[in-house]
Motif scaffolding. Structure first.
Motif, PDB file in Angstrom:
ATOM      1  N   ALA A  30       3.739 -14.069   9.407  1.00  0.00           N
ATOM      2  CA  ALA A  30       4.010 -12.849   8.659  1.00  0.00           C
ATOM      3  C   ALA A  30       2.862 -11.877   8.876  1.00  0.00           C
ATOM      4  CB  ALA A  30       4.189 -13.155   7.177  1.00  0.00           C
ATOM      5  N   PHE A  31       3.146 -10.757   9.537  1.00  0.00           N
ATOM      6  CA  PHE A  31       2.150  -9.712   9.769  1.00  0.00           C
ATOM      7  C   PHE A  31       2.397  -8.574   8.792  1.00  0.00           C
ATOM      8  CE2 PHE A  31       0.954 -10.479  14.524  1.00  0.00           C
ATOM      9  CZ  PHE A  31       0.405 -11.696  14.169  1.00  0.00           C
ATOM     10  N   MET A  32       1.365  -8.178   8.069  1.00  0.00           N
ATOM     11  CA  MET A  32       1.476  -7.129   7.064  1.00  0.00           C
ATOM     12  C   MET A  32       0.551  -5.976   7.418  1.00  0.00           C
ATOM     13  SD  MET A  32       1.732  -9.473   3.628  1.00  0.00           S
ATOM     14  CE  MET A  32       2.900 -10.855   3.600  1.00  0.00           C
ATOM     15  N   PRO A  33       1.009  -4.735   7.237  1.00  0.00           N
ATOM     16  CA  PRO A  33       0.203  -3.569   7.624  1.00  0.00           C
ATOM     17  C   PRO A  33      -1.099  -3.493   6.843  1.00  0.00           C
ATOM     18  CG  PRO A  33       2.487  -2.937   7.195  1.00  0.00           C
ATOM     19  CD  PRO A  33       2.330  -4.342   6.723  1.00  0.00           C
ATOM     20  N   MET A  39       5.139  12.179   7.109  1.00  0.00           N
ATOM     21  CA  MET A  39       4.413  10.917   7.173  1.00  0.00           C
ATOM     22  C   MET A  39       4.423  10.270   5.788  1.00  0.00           C
ATOM     23  SD  MET A  39       0.477  10.193   8.370  1.00  0.00           S
ATOM     24  CE  MET A  39      -0.220  11.093   6.987  1.00  0.00           C
ATOM     25  N   SER A  40       4.684   8.968   5.743  1.00  0.00           N
ATOM     26  CA  SER A  40       4.779   8.266   4.472  1.00  0.00           C
ATOM     27  C   SER A  40       3.688   7.216   4.373  1.00  0.00           C
ATOM     28  CB  SER A  40       6.148   7.595   4.329  1.00  0.00           C
ATOM     29  OG  SER A  40       7.188   8.528   4.428  1.00  0.00           O
ATOM     30  N   THR A  41       3.175   7.028   3.173  1.00  0.00           N
ATOM     31  CA  THR A  41       2.176   5.997   2.966  1.00  0.00           C
ATOM     32  C   THR A  41       2.845   4.640   2.832  1.00  0.00           C
ATOM     33  OG1 THR A  41       2.280   6.384   0.580  1.00  0.00           O
ATOM     34  CG2 THR A  41       0.634   7.618   1.833  1.00  0.00           C
ATOM     35  N   ASN A  42       2.065   3.593   3.069  1.00  0.00           N
ATOM     36  CA  ASN A  42       2.599   2.243   2.954  1.00  0.00           C
ATOM     37  C   ASN A  42       2.838   1.878   1.497  1.00  0.00           C
ATOM     38  OD1 ASN A  42       2.674   1.203   5.681  1.00  0.00           O
ATOM     39  ND2 ASN A  42       0.441   1.376   5.656  1.00  0.00           N
ATOM     40  N   ALA A  43       3.771   0.955   1.296  1.00  0.00           N
ATOM     41  CA  ALA A  43       3.945   0.369  -0.020  1.00  0.00           C
ATOM     42  C   ALA A  43       2.720  -0.477  -0.342  1.00  0.00           C
ATOM     43  CB  ALA A  43       5.211  -0.473  -0.041  1.00  0.00           C
ATOM     44  N   ASP A  44       2.468  -0.676  -1.613  1.00  0.00           N
ATOM     45  CA  ASP A  44       1.323  -1.472  -2.046  1.00  0.00           C
ATOM     46  C   ASP A  44       1.755  -2.913  -2.238  1.00  0.00           C
ATOM     47  OD1 ASP A  44      -1.561  -1.357  -3.249  1.00  0.00           O
ATOM     48  OD2 ASP A  44      -0.355  -2.500  -4.673  1.00  0.00           O
ATOM     49  N   ILE A  45       0.920  -3.845  -1.811  1.00  0.00           N
ATOM     50  CA  ILE A  45       1.273  -5.260  -1.867  1.00  0.00           C
ATOM     51  C   ILE A  45       1.517  -5.725  -3.306  1.00  0.00           C
ATOM     52  CG2 ILE A  45      -1.136  -5.996  -1.931  1.00  0.00           C
ATOM     53  CD1 ILE A  45       1.800  -7.778  -0.152  1.00  0.00           C
ATOM     54  N   ILE A  46       0.771  -5.182  -4.248  1.00  0.00           N
ATOM     55  CA  ILE A  46       0.963  -5.585  -5.644  1.00  0.00           C
ATOM     56  C   ILE A  46       2.330  -5.140  -6.148  1.00  0.00           C
ATOM     57  CG2 ILE A  46       0.105  -5.289  -8.001  1.00  0.00           C
ATOM     58  CD1 ILE A  46      -2.695  -5.028  -6.854  1.00  0.00           C
ATOM     59  N   ASP A  47       2.709  -3.907  -5.810  1.00  0.00           N
ATOM     60  CA  ASP A  47       4.022  -3.409  -6.218  1.00  0.00           C
ATOM     61  C   ASP A  47       5.147  -4.224  -5.581  1.00  0.00           C
ATOM     62  OD1 ASP A  47       2.821  -1.440  -7.727  1.00  0.00           O
ATOM     63  OD2 ASP A  47       2.919   0.067  -6.133  1.00  0.00           O
ATOM     64  N   LEU A  48       4.975  -4.601  -4.314  1.00  0.00           N
ATOM     65  CA  LEU A  48       5.996  -5.394  -3.626  1.00  0.00           C
ATOM     66  C   LEU A  48       6.130  -6.775  -4.256  1.00  0.00           C
ATOM     67  CD1 LEU A  48       5.100  -4.363   0.028  1.00  0.00           C
ATOM     68  CD2 LEU A  48       7.319  -3.986  -1.060  1.00  0.00           C
ATOM     69  N   CYS A  49       5.002  -7.411  -4.524  1.00  0.00           N
ATOM     70  CA  CYS A  49       5.035  -8.735  -5.161  1.00  0.00           C
ATOM     71  C   CYS A  49       5.673  -8.669  -6.541  1.00  0.00           C
ATOM     72  CB  CYS A  49       3.628  -9.314  -5.259  1.00  0.00           C
ATOM     73  SG  CYS A  49       2.867  -9.753  -3.683  1.00  0.00           S
ATOM     74  N   ARG A  64      -0.281 -18.462   6.881  1.00  0.00           N
ATOM     75  CA  ARG A  64       0.451 -17.932   8.028  1.00  0.00           C
ATOM     76  C   ARG A  64       0.657 -16.425   7.939  1.00  0.00           C
ATOM     77  NH1 ARG A  64       5.768 -21.074   8.528  1.00  0.00           N
ATOM     78  NH2 ARG A  64       5.359 -22.033   6.513  1.00  0.00           N
ATOM     79  N   THR A  65      -0.152 -15.764   7.135  1.00  0.00           N
ATOM     80  CA  THR A  65      -0.098 -14.309   7.041  1.00  0.00           C
ATOM     81  C   THR A  65      -1.349 -13.707   7.661  1.00  0.00           C
ATOM     82  OG1 THR A  65      -1.077 -14.382   4.837  1.00  0.00           O
ATOM     83  CG2 THR A  65       1.324 -14.307   4.954  1.00  0.00           C
ATOM     84  N   ALA A  66      -1.212 -12.457   8.117  1.00  0.00           N
ATOM     85  CA  ALA A  66      -2.349 -11.748   8.694  1.00  0.00           C
ATOM     86  C   ALA A  66      -2.208 -10.271   8.391  1.00  0.00           C
ATOM     87  CB  ALA A  66      -2.414 -11.967  10.205  1.00  0.00           C
ATOM     88  N   LEU A  67      -3.335  -9.636   8.145  1.00  0.00           N
ATOM     89  CA  LEU A  67      -3.401  -8.195   7.927  1.00  0.00           C
ATOM     90  C   LEU A  67      -3.703  -7.547   9.273  1.00  0.00           C
ATOM     91  CD1 LEU A  67      -3.215  -6.457   5.313  1.00  0.00           C
ATOM     92  CD2 LEU A  67      -5.712  -6.395   5.309  1.00  0.00           C
ATOM     93  N   GLY A 100      -1.740  -4.130   2.517  1.00  0.00           N
ATOM     94  CA  GLY A 100      -2.363  -5.307   1.939  1.00  0.00           C
ATOM     95  C   GLY A 100      -1.520  -6.532   2.224  1.00  0.00           C
ATOM     96  N   ALA A 101      -2.096  -7.702   1.984  1.00  0.00           N
ATOM     97  CA  ALA A 101      -1.407  -8.947   2.315  1.00  0.00           C
ATOM     98  C   ALA A 101      -1.488  -9.921   1.154  1.00  0.00           C
ATOM     99  CB  ALA A 101      -2.007  -9.580   3.577  1.00  0.00           C
TER     100      ALA A 101
END
Length: 256
Positions: free
Chosen positions: A64-67, A1-11, A82-85, A71-72
């Motif tokens: 845009a749907f974000m896990p 099982m893997s954790t999600n990426a962090d929105i700050i790191d992605l940005c 147009r984004t949703a968590l 984070g979003a």
């Protein structure tokens, strides 16, 4: 099982020179798969906003749907949100309500990949397409953790094909991208375009990401289980629709 990426790191990644170059490489690989759909309803799952901004032209609407674990971010800038968590395995959409799904930075982090693909099948319109971008198991990028493609579970073509076919998606087209190493130094990124072109010819098997387009089949039955009966169903954001305006009109004619 893997954790999600962090929105700050992605940005931060997509704002960096390496991230900008990576987005350009993946966008070029997506372009041949992006067949026009009249007045389509486009959904990005995971962290798709760097790509939705390039491909949303002509859409009736684009979301845009974000896990929830990721984070979003606010998107698009200076326009209505147009984004949703969301919980991407239980999306607040009606059945058959979107025409195309772009899934990136999602499947490799999913606790239950089968449930995620099944949910994508549910909300996708008959004849609609699902485009999945995932880190490639044989690729160099999956071995370096300074990019989001080095986190989560990488996939091979055969694994991805088996997963999609188990949900009665039909794989339709393939692509690959990130055929250059994930350079940390800005000066080396000048060679990325040349290496990408050469890599497509000589070492596509080592691409950093694999891309697949799959089409939703119409014959799948969705069993009603006791767990499904107990699940709280969110109010749909969109109503059911066919794959684009033309398909929606055709479905109406059939009903009459």
């Amino acid at each position: 099982m893997s954790t999600n990426a962090d929105i700050i790191d992605l940005c931060d990644f997509y704002a960096s020179p390496l991230g900008i170059t990576a987005a350009r490489s993946i966008s070029l690989a997506l372009s041949p798969l992006w067949r026009p759909i009249s007045e389509e309803r486009l959904l990005g799952l995971g962290y798709a906003t760097p790509y939705l901004s390039r491909f949303e032209g002509g859409c009736e609407r684009c979301l845009a749907f974000m896990p929830a674990g990721q984070g979003a971010e606010r998107w698009p800038a200076g326009q209505p949100l147009r984004t949703a968590l969301v919980g991407i395995e239980e999306m607040p959409l009606g059945d058959s309500s979107v025409d195309r799904i772009l899934m990136i930075h999602a499947l490799e982090f999913a606790e239950n990949p089968e449930a995620l693909i099944a949910e994508a099948w549910r909300v996708l319109a008959p004849g609609g397409s699902l485009i999945v971008v995932v880190p490639h198991r044989r690729g160099v990028w999956a071995r370096f953790e300074h990019t989001p493609f080095g986190s989560g579970r990488p996939w091979s073509r055969s694994q991805l094909t088996g997963l999609l076919r188990s949900a009665t998606f039909t794989p339709h087209a393939w692509g690959e991208a990130l055929l250059f190493p994930p350079f940390r130094r800005r000066s080396l990124l000048g060679f990325a375009s040349a290496l990408e072109r050469v890599g497509r010819k000589f070492w596509p098997i080592f691409a950093g990401v694999v891309i697949i387009e799959a089409v939703k089949q119409l014959h799948r039955g969705i069993p009603v289980t006791s767990a499904a009966k107990q699940r709280k169903v969110a109010k749909p954001v969109l109503v059911p629709a066919g794959a684009g305006a033309g398909a929606r009109a055709m479905l109406c004619k059939r009903e009459t």
